[in-house]
Every structure is written in structure tokens, then in C-alpha cells.
Design an enzyme around this catalytic site. Sequence first.
Site, PDB file in Angstrom:
ATOM      1  N   HIS A 103       0.827  -1.214   0.000  1.00 46.82           N
ATOM      2  CA  HIS A 103       0.000   0.000   0.000  1.00 46.82           C
ATOM      3  C   HIS A 103       0.864   1.267   0.000  1.00 46.82           C
ATOM      4  O   HIS A 103       2.034   1.198  -0.313  1.00 46.82           O
ATOM      5  CB  HIS A 103      -1.005  -0.042   1.157  1.00 46.82           C
ATOM      6  CG  HIS A 103      -1.692  -1.378   1.250  1.00 46.82           C
ATOM      7  ND1 HIS A 103      -2.776  -1.703   0.480  1.00 46.82           N
ATOM      8  CD2 HIS A 103      -1.383  -2.488   1.974  1.00 46.82           C
ATOM      9  CE1 HIS A 103      -3.134  -2.969   0.748  1.00 46.82           C
ATOM     10  NE2 HIS A 103      -2.312  -3.464   1.638  1.00 46.82           N
ATOM     11  N   GLU A 159      -1.986   0.402   7.971  1.00 46.36           N
ATOM     12  CA  GLU A 159      -1.134  -0.624   7.359  1.00 46.36           C
ATOM     13  C   GLU A 159       0.028  -0.034   6.569  1.00 46.36           C
ATOM     14  O   GLU A 159       1.168  -0.479   6.682  1.00 46.36           O
ATOM     15  CB  GLU A 159      -1.975  -1.531   6.450  1.00 46.36           C
ATOM     16  CG  GLU A 159      -1.143  -2.653   5.846  1.00 46.36           C
ATOM     17  CD  GLU A 159      -1.895  -3.592   4.924  1.00 46.36           C
ATOM     18  OE1 GLU A 159      -1.264  -4.562   4.467  1.00 46.36           O
ATOM     19  OE2 GLU A 159      -3.087  -3.352   4.637  1.00 46.36           O
ATOM     20  N   HIS A 191       2.990  -6.989   4.378  1.00 48.92           N
ATOM     21  CA  HIS A 191       1.634  -6.514   4.635  1.00 48.92           C
ATOM     22  C   HIS A 191       1.263  -6.714   6.094  1.00 48.92           C
ATOM     23  O   HIS A 191       1.946  -7.427   6.832  1.00 48.92           O
ATOM     24  CB  HIS A 191       0.627  -7.251   3.746  1.00 48.92           C
ATOM     25  CG  HIS A 191       0.647  -6.771   2.328  1.00 48.92           C
ATOM     26  ND1 HIS A 191      -0.326  -5.977   1.795  1.00 48.92           N
ATOM     27  CD2 HIS A 191       1.566  -6.954   1.349  1.00 48.92           C
ATOM     28  CE1 HIS A 191      -0.028  -5.688   0.538  1.00 48.92           C
ATOM     29  NE2 HIS A 191       1.123  -6.276   0.238  1.00 48.92           N
ATOM     30  N   GLU A 244       1.926 -11.632   5.615  1.00 45.22           N
ATOM     31  CA  GLU A 244       0.929 -10.934   6.428  1.00 45.22           C
ATOM     32  C   GLU A 244       1.434 -11.066   7.852  1.00 45.22           C
ATOM     33  O   GLU A 244       1.311 -12.120   8.481  1.00 45.22           O
ATOM     34  CB  GLU A 244      -0.460 -11.553   6.264  1.00 45.22           C
ATOM     35  CG  GLU A 244      -1.081 -11.313   4.900  1.00 45.22           C
ATOM     36  CD  GLU A 244      -1.653  -9.911   4.693  1.00 45.22           C
ATOM     37  OE1 GLU A 244      -2.263  -9.661   3.647  1.00 45.22           O
ATOM     38  OE2 GLU A 244      -1.482  -9.039   5.591  1.00 45.22           O
TER      39      GLU A 244
HETATM   40 ZN    ZN Z   1      -2.169  -5.282   2.656  1.00 44.74          ZN
END
Ligand code: ZN
Length: 666
Positions: free
Chosen positions: A481, A495, A557, A619
Amino acid sequence: MRAALLAVLVLLTCAVPAGAQDAPNIWFAGTQLIFDQAEMRAGTVAVGTADTGLQRFLARLGATLAYEPGQRYVVITTADRRTITFTLGDAQFTVAGASFRAPFAPYSAGAQAFLPLFALARALYVVPIDAGGETVLQPQLGALDVHNVGQTVVVTLRGATPLHFRRLAGDDGQVELLFTGVASTLDQSRIVGSPGLSQVTLLAEGTPRNPSTSVAFYGPADGVHVLGPSSSPNELTLIFAPAGTPLAGTPIPDEGDAVASVGAPAVTPAFTPPPEPSVPPDTSSDEDGDQTAASPQPGEAATVASPSPVASEMGAAVPAVVTAIDETPAESSFSVRVAVNAPVAYEWHRLLDGRWYLDLQNATLGIAPLDETPASDVVSSLRVRQMALQPIPVVRVAFTLPSDLAVDLEPSDSSLTITVGASADTDVARTGLGQIGDAGTIALAPVSSPLPSATPAAVATPWKFAPRTANAGLIVIDPGHGGSDSGAMGNGLVEKDLTLDIAGRLRRVLEARGWTVKLTRYTDVDVYQPNDSAHDELQARCDIANNAGARLFISIHVNSFTSSDLNGTTTYYYKDDSLPLAQAVHRHLAAALETKDDGIQKANFYVIHHTTMPAILIETAFLSNPGDAALLRSPTFLQKIAVSVADGVSDYAGAPPPPQTSMDIP
Ligand code: ZN
């Protein structure tokens, strides 16, 4: 179900199960499995290592079990050379290096260890199915791997049991094989997109007790295809290419089995270093970037060659077993003697941060792993463990040295003595190769082999070696992002900020270890342009790594979910060539982080699909979960993520290559 199953198990342990016909039973391959050392634990079946039913089950699958009373580890080696390791007292177990969780921790009772039967079965590609009150252990076609080698496509199918196929009539260019006795839960369709093979589809049919699976391969009408050599009867290798490509193999018969070197003498090929092509390999038709096997050169490959042991994968060879590790601390040195039962090749690496490790190629650990702080001034840690990377098992011996001390290696017929000395190392070498035992006594290529040397290499080069890229010392990190896309938000966390923080930390650790690192973004920006489409934005991130010819791609992430209950850390990969990287990184994440271990997952995320080098997406934790969010607020935790990922990169890729001498960098 639990009570009924327990009842029948009691019956089974007593005697012949007379009168038990209407009670649930466990069936496998048309016969009832009688477990004489089984009991219930956590609502499921625990089976003893001495159980004759278990031993019959494993024998049918070509798997072997190693356990000695008093040991903490139970090691099962599958027919296709994967290693399954259970640890007594720990519900986590590993399959080929990836960790999974069983419903209960294996335990010892008397002279045997008790294992979760169904978890073990699944690891062996056998799925328990409830069929009308009975449990059927159903063999699966468990894996279908596609490797692009230039314009040639190598497809490897792996089953729980020996694979036998019948060829069905199909259109021109279509090869359809029906496998009886195996079901499949694999993806039903996969686009390959290669000139010799465009698509593979799978269809599982039949009943729980009599499953079958048909696999159809679609290629051009004038395409060529052969059956390649396999490393075990449970494995089938098919090779596809466009018209006119010379292929080594046998024509695909109307009915047949894997072309395995079964019955051939065990072969332990010497360790083959990764190919060092003088020209960059052709990647034009290689979407997945999987160039791990050298492309057969036109004119070099034999048109048709009979299968030969030398053409089998390295996995065909029986692995050597590490039988002992003896430590000898002295005043100013420290020696470790590694004993093996067969000749074995090794490679060693010295990392910039004081770590030194040696990998025994195609070896399994016959003793418990070690992780200790020796009573020594010259070695601050010693670890010996099974790395279990496919397609060959690797045993790693690793030291942490307080400074650049000399390390001497003294191989003999059946052991290797590693001596860490007190003197500073004047040898600049950071990597090397060697051999325990007399390589001359090992049957390598038969002298009369009709195969040119390039052909076995094309099949045998293990894919754990990263492809040679334009920039083998470069790692691209992708902070997820950024800019107009904040990513997930919650519990006061954003995030895009967390991913940039972690990426910066990871960059500093990797650079300290000698890698060149590039980030897809260094600040809070969109990589393509603000408010762009997801496709443009994600492709721009892939382009940075692809255009730079990076060795590895790591996307960072932070997870989020509508329910705050979900938590934990997951490492994703998509391309088969990325699994070893995911395994290496996730091992360190799972060991170092206080988060729940959510394991390794295969997922079609854009950036790990459309990058051309091994690529993973992590993640790291759930910012929507209060516990994980508290961790994410701690710089110590963010640093731990960075160090764990870097440790995984070191395990996977070793030390970075020496820097380029050319001064063309502005
Ligand atoms: Zn993400």
C-alpha cells in the site's frame, strides 16, 4: 462418532472384530486397517509407532518411520523423499520444512511414541473421508508441479501410492491420463501458457472407496511429449514441448506406471553447484521465472533415451544418514565430528554476521536436532537440524562465531571433522564444496551412458537454487500500500505506515549482511500514481523487481479482518519455485514472533504471481486483533519481523554474491 470409534478400537485391540460389521471402521485401499496399538486422544485416533496396522499402512505408501525409545523426534520419510517430523510434547509438526498443527501433541508410552493418525495420513497425501459411518483413508494425487524450462514444460505428479495410469483417447495435442485409486482436491484447472502446454485440467471422480482422477494436458496438435524419469513409483514426470523439440524420455504408453529407477542400485550423485551460464538464460517464455533446470540445448539432448539412473532426480538416491555428532571443546578451539553412514557431498557458507554453516546434501538426521551453547570461547552457538528442502533432504550444521575465526574441514571415509580455531581467518573464501567418503566408489553416470551430460543436468538440477538473474545480489522489498491507498486501518494503526517501517528495518538488516536492497517505495506514495487501478499499482511494483533482475521479492503486509478474533502470521507464496523461500522465512517468523503461527499458504496475489523471481508476501499480524495490534505498536516486534525475514533469506540464499567489480553504478 467419538464413542463409537473408541468402541471399535477397543474391539480391535482385544481380538478379531467379530460382530463389528455395523460399527465404524477405518479402511484403506479396500482393506480394513486393524490398529493394535491405538487409543483416543483429543477426540481423534492416536496410533503407536509399534502398531502393526500403522506399519502396514506406511509400507503400502512406501514410507519409512524412524523412532528410538527415548528420542524426542519421530521422523517419517515418504516415498517421494519428503520428511515428516513429529516432536514429542509439541502439537506442531513439519512436512518438508513447512509447519502444521496436529490436534494433540505426540507423546510416548512404554517403548513407543503415539502420533495423530489422521494428521500423519494427510501429510502422506491420504485424506480421511467419512463414508456412511466408516472412515475411508483415501489416497490422493497430492501435488502437480509445473516447471518451465525454456520452451519445455516438465510436469511432476505426486501420489500417495504408486501411480498407475491409463491413457484416454483425446483430440490431437491432448494427453488425458486416468489414474485409478486416487482422488484429488487440487485446483481443477491451471493455465500453463507455454508453447508446448497451454493448460492442465483435473477431474476427480468415483466413490470414496474407489476414487479416480483424470488429468488432461492441452498442447498444440503437433506438440511433442514424453514420459520422463521419476524418483519414485509415487511420482510421474511428463515433459511437453512444441513440435520439433528433441526430448529425452519414453513415449507415453496407453497404460503404464512411473518410469522410476526402481531396483537400480542406489546412486548418490555428487553435489552439483548451480549452473553458471556464460550467457543469461532465455527467460522470454518463462512466465514464472523458473529457470532452475538448465534448458537442454538444441542438438545436445538425445531424441529418445532409455531411462537411466543417472537421469533420475537427486531425490532418487537413498539419503545418507547423520548417525552422530561428537563435540570436542579444547582450550582455544572447538571440534565437531559429523558421522555419516554413506558418502555425502556438502557445501559451506560463512555469513558476514559471524554465522557459519554447512549443508550436507541429500542427508537425513538420524539423531535428535541440536540447539545449544557449547562450553567454548570460540563458538557461541551450535545447531544441527533437518532442513528438509525438496527435492532433496539437507542436514545443516551451523555455528555462530564471535569473530572471523578459521574453520578447518577434515573429511574422512565416514565423517567430517569441523574445527573452529582461535586464529583469525585469513582465508577470504566465504563458501566452498566438499565430499565425505570416497566419491570414486559412488556409482555416478555409467561410462556407457548414452545420455549426453547436458541431459541429466536438465532434470537433476534441484530447484532450490535460485535462478541466475541479472542482479544476483539484489533483493526487492515491497512495503504494501502507500499514498492514496492506506491499506487496513484499526486500533489506531495504519497498514501503509507499518509496512514502510518494517521494510526499512528489513532493508537495514539485509544491507548489513551484504545484500543490495531496493524498495518499491521509500516514502508514503503510490508507486504508479495516486488513485490508480489496483492492476496498474501492483504491476508497477512487479516492474521494479522484474526490470532490475532482482534475486528475490518480498512483499510486506499487515492483515485485518471484520472479526477481531483472527490473529497470527502467514507467509504466502504462489509459484512453486517460491515455496522454499516461504518455508525458510516462515520457519524464522514462527520461531521468533509471539504471534499465532498461521502457516504457509499458496495464494494468487498479484505481486507474487507476476514477479519473475522467487517471491513471497508476508501478512505479519492482524491489526484488527487487540493482541496483535499491541505487538505491532512495539518497535521491538517490528525489528524481530525484519531480523526473522533476513534470517530466512540467509537460510534460503546463503551469503550474497561478491559485489560487482565494474564501476558502472552512477
Ligand atoms: Zn495489505
